[in-house]
Scaffold this motif. Structure first.
Motif, PDB file in Angstrom:
ATOM      1  N   ASP A 130      86.556  66.566   8.319  1.00 46.57           N
ATOM      2  CA  ASP A 130      87.718  66.294   9.177  1.00 46.57           C
ATOM      3  C   ASP A 130      88.592  65.185   8.603  1.00 46.57           C
ATOM      4  OD1 ASP A 130      86.755  68.071  11.314  1.00 46.57           O
ATOM      5  OD2 ASP A 130      85.154  66.580  11.472  1.00 46.57           O
ATOM      6  N   ARG A 131      87.947  64.195   7.997  1.00 47.29           N
ATOM      7  CA  ARG A 131      88.682  63.033   7.450  1.00 47.29           C
ATOM      8  C   ARG A 131      88.244  62.819   6.010  1.00 47.29           C
ATOM      9  NH1 ARG A 131      89.611  59.068  11.578  1.00 47.29           N
ATOM     10  NH2 ARG A 131      88.659  59.771  13.518  1.00 47.29           N
ATOM     11  N   THR A 138      94.673  69.968   5.760  1.00 48.43           N
ATOM     12  CA  THR A 138      95.178  70.919   6.748  1.00 48.43           C
ATOM     13  C   THR A 138      95.646  70.114   7.948  1.00 48.43           C
ATOM     14  OG1 THR A 138      92.962  71.149   7.631  1.00 48.43           O
ATOM     15  CG2 THR A 138      93.647  72.774   6.004  1.00 48.43           C
ATOM     16  N   SER A 139      96.477  70.722   8.776  1.00 53.02           N
ATOM     17  CA  SER A 139      97.037  69.954   9.890  1.00 53.02           C
ATOM     18  C   SER A 139      96.076  69.887  11.073  1.00 53.02           C
ATOM     19  CB  SER A 139      98.385  70.535  10.289  1.00 53.02           C
ATOM     20  OG  SER A 139      98.237  71.925  10.469  1.00 53.02           O
ATOM     21  N   ALA A 140      94.911  70.527  10.971  1.00 53.30           N
ATOM     22  CA  ALA A 140      93.962  70.631  12.100  1.00 53.30           C
ATOM     23  C   ALA A 140      93.594  69.333  12.814  1.00 53.30           C
ATOM     24  CB  ALA A 140      92.717  71.368  11.654  1.00 53.30           C
ATOM     25  N   PRO A 141      93.303  68.127  12.253  1.00 52.30           N
ATOM     26  CA  PRO A 141      93.370  67.827  10.837  1.00 52.30           C
ATOM     27  C   PRO A 141      92.029  68.136  10.166  1.00 52.30           C
ATOM     28  CG  PRO A 141      92.988  65.826  12.053  1.00 52.30           C
ATOM     29  CD  PRO A 141      92.974  66.943  13.054  1.00 52.30           C
ATOM     30  N   GLY A 142      92.108  68.403   8.892  1.00 52.65           N
ATOM     31  CA  GLY A 142      90.897  68.660   8.136  1.00 52.65           C
ATOM     32  C   GLY A 142      91.178  68.482   6.666  1.00 52.65           C
ATOM     33  N   THR A 144      89.564  69.790   2.607  1.00 58.31           N
ATOM     34  CA  THR A 144      88.560  70.444   1.762  1.00 58.31           C
ATOM     35  C   THR A 144      88.699  69.894   0.350  1.00 58.31           C
ATOM     36  OG1 THR A 144      88.692  72.458   3.079  1.00 58.31           O
ATOM     37  CG2 THR A 144      87.692  72.664   0.895  1.00 58.31           C
ATOM     38  N   HIS A 173      94.692  61.157   8.617  1.00 57.08           N
ATOM     39  CA  HIS A 173      93.248  61.414   8.491  1.00 57.08           C
ATOM     40  C   HIS A 173      92.762  61.167   7.060  1.00 57.08           C
ATOM     41  CE1 HIS A 173      95.256  65.168   7.500  1.00 57.08           C
ATOM     42  NE2 HIS A 173      94.131  65.746   7.125  1.00 57.08           N
ATOM     43  N   ASP A 209      83.136  63.591  14.196  1.00 53.39           N
ATOM     44  CA  ASP A 209      83.981  63.888  13.038  1.00 53.39           C
ATOM     45  C   ASP A 209      83.159  63.837  11.752  1.00 53.39           C
ATOM     46  OD1 ASP A 209      86.263  64.344  14.372  1.00 53.39           O
ATOM     47  OD2 ASP A 209      87.385  62.672  13.497  1.00 53.39           O
TER      48      ASP A 209
END
Ligand code: GLY
Length: 380
Positions: free
Chosen positions: A203-204, A185-189, A191, A327, A3
């Motif tokens: 990612d986190r 984002t729900s990916a989770p990710g 930016t 996350h 991650d």
């Protein structure tokens, strides 16, 4: 796949979280608006003083402070090993002085409960007090002596920690300018968009933005009541060993550093994000000096500066995941104890990233606690 963790904020708390997360195998980027350690961390007096800073009761915050103090020796060793630098930790002990016998009563109460938590404290007066701290004024009636407290030189510690982070492969994206957007984002990710370095994706997210955390709540639809409390601080030139302990009076504290300075702090001002020093703030510290140490009466200051403590509404840090976006971890609002709390904060954040944190222990520091209190669970 490893991650990617973005740590927002390169003060001592952010660097501690990054250092621990990288040690556990995460790929870490620290996003810092300016220079790492350029705000409160670099300005701090560096006192590791959980007993002197917590005088009321053995609550969850006090226990977090004690846990962090316990972690300090090992944590410093790890930083020294990773950075190749030596970090000064002076095991001076502390003296909380009083000028009137009547003021001893709260110190006696403190001693009773703090000794149950390893303080090894005692009330000292007369010749015993003068043996411990020979240059104290005869006006000082007595003191609570706490041998377990110590201090570090915060600017050097932060700079060694920065080196240690780099040696663990952490990317420190400094001088990013303002954060202009945070998108989950729900990916989770996640930016993070920055003024000077564009978009940084991971990612986190770990938010360690100190006094600036209040403004970040909007990206998460949450209310983080963190606000800056300016601490003005000053220093005299003084050889090591002249003042032997960290000395706390009701008006100020003094701590003698290995670089030949005696640091005296600190005001608590509500002044927004203004880091200027003022005659009023520094004057109050200077005037309190000779009352404790007569030799300070004619000693000029060689340095004065200020930092912004991140204060929360209840005085306890925000330390935990967002319920709505696990996350995202918040580690901010350490107020007067950022230097002390860094090892425990780094460990808790890494435990949260690993999914093995002790949720009961962290519950009192939940970052959602103010939102819940204000709006019955709805973001405000
Ligand atoms: N921890 C000392 C201060 O905040 O002034």
């Amino acid at each position: 796949m490893t991650d990617k963790v973005i740590v927002l904020g390169g003060g001592i708390v952010g660097l501690s979280c990054a250092f621990e997360a990288a040690g556990r195998g995460y790929k870490v980027t620290v996003v810092e608006t300016g220079k790492p350690g350029g705000q409160a961390s670099g300005a701090a007096a560096g006192m590791l003083a959980p007993y002197s800073e917590n005088t009321e009761q053995p609550d969850a915050f006090f226990r977090l402070c004690l846990d962090s103090l316990r972690r300090y020796p090992q944590w410093l060793e790890e930083i020294e090993e990773a950075s190749g630098r030596r970090i000064e930790r002076i095991p001076s002990g502390s003296l909380n002085i009083v000028y009137h016998e009547a003021d001893l009563s709260p110190l006696r109460t403190r001693l009773l409960w703090q000794n149950r938590f390893g303080a090894e404290a005692e009330i000292v007066e007369g010749s015993r007090l003068r043996e411990l701290e020979p240059l104290l004024s005869p006006n000082v009636e007595a003191a609570l002596y706490c041998p377990r407290e110590s201090h570090v030189y915060a600017p050097d510690l932060v700079s060694a920690l920065e080196d240690a982070c780099r040696s663990r492969g952490i990317h420190i994206a400094d001088h990013c300018g303002a954060v202009t957007d945070v998108r989950l984002t729900s990916a989770p990710g996640v930016t993070v968009s920055t003024e000077a370095r564009g978009d940084i994706a991971g990612d986190r997210l770990v938010v360690c933005t100190g006094a600036w955390t209040g403004a970040l709540g909007r990206w998460f639809g949450l209310h983080f009541p963190v606000h800056p409390i300016r601490g003005q601080i000053c220093a005299y030139e003084l050889p090591v060993g002249v003042v032997r302990h960290m000395v706390f009076s009701p008006q100020a504290y003094w701590t003698s550093k290995g670089n030949g300075t005696l640091v005296c702090g600190a005001s608590e001002d509500v002044a927004g994000f203004d880091t200027a020093v003022t005659e009023k703030g520094i004057g109050r510290l200077v005037r309190s000096g000779p009352k404790a140490f007569p030799f300070l009466a004619d000693k000029p200051l060689i340095h004065r500066w200020a930092g912004l403590r991140p204060a929360t509404r209840d005085g306890w840090p925000l330390l935990g995941q967002l319920a709505e976006a696990p996350h995202v971890v918040i580690a901010a609002g350490h107020y007067r104890n950022g230097i002390l709390l860094s090892p425990a904060t780094g460990a808790s954040v890494a435990d949260l990233l690993d999914g093995k944190a002790d949720r009961t222990e962290l519950a009192p520091f939940s970052p959602g606690r103010f939102t819940l209190a204000l709006a019955g669970g709805l973001p405000v």
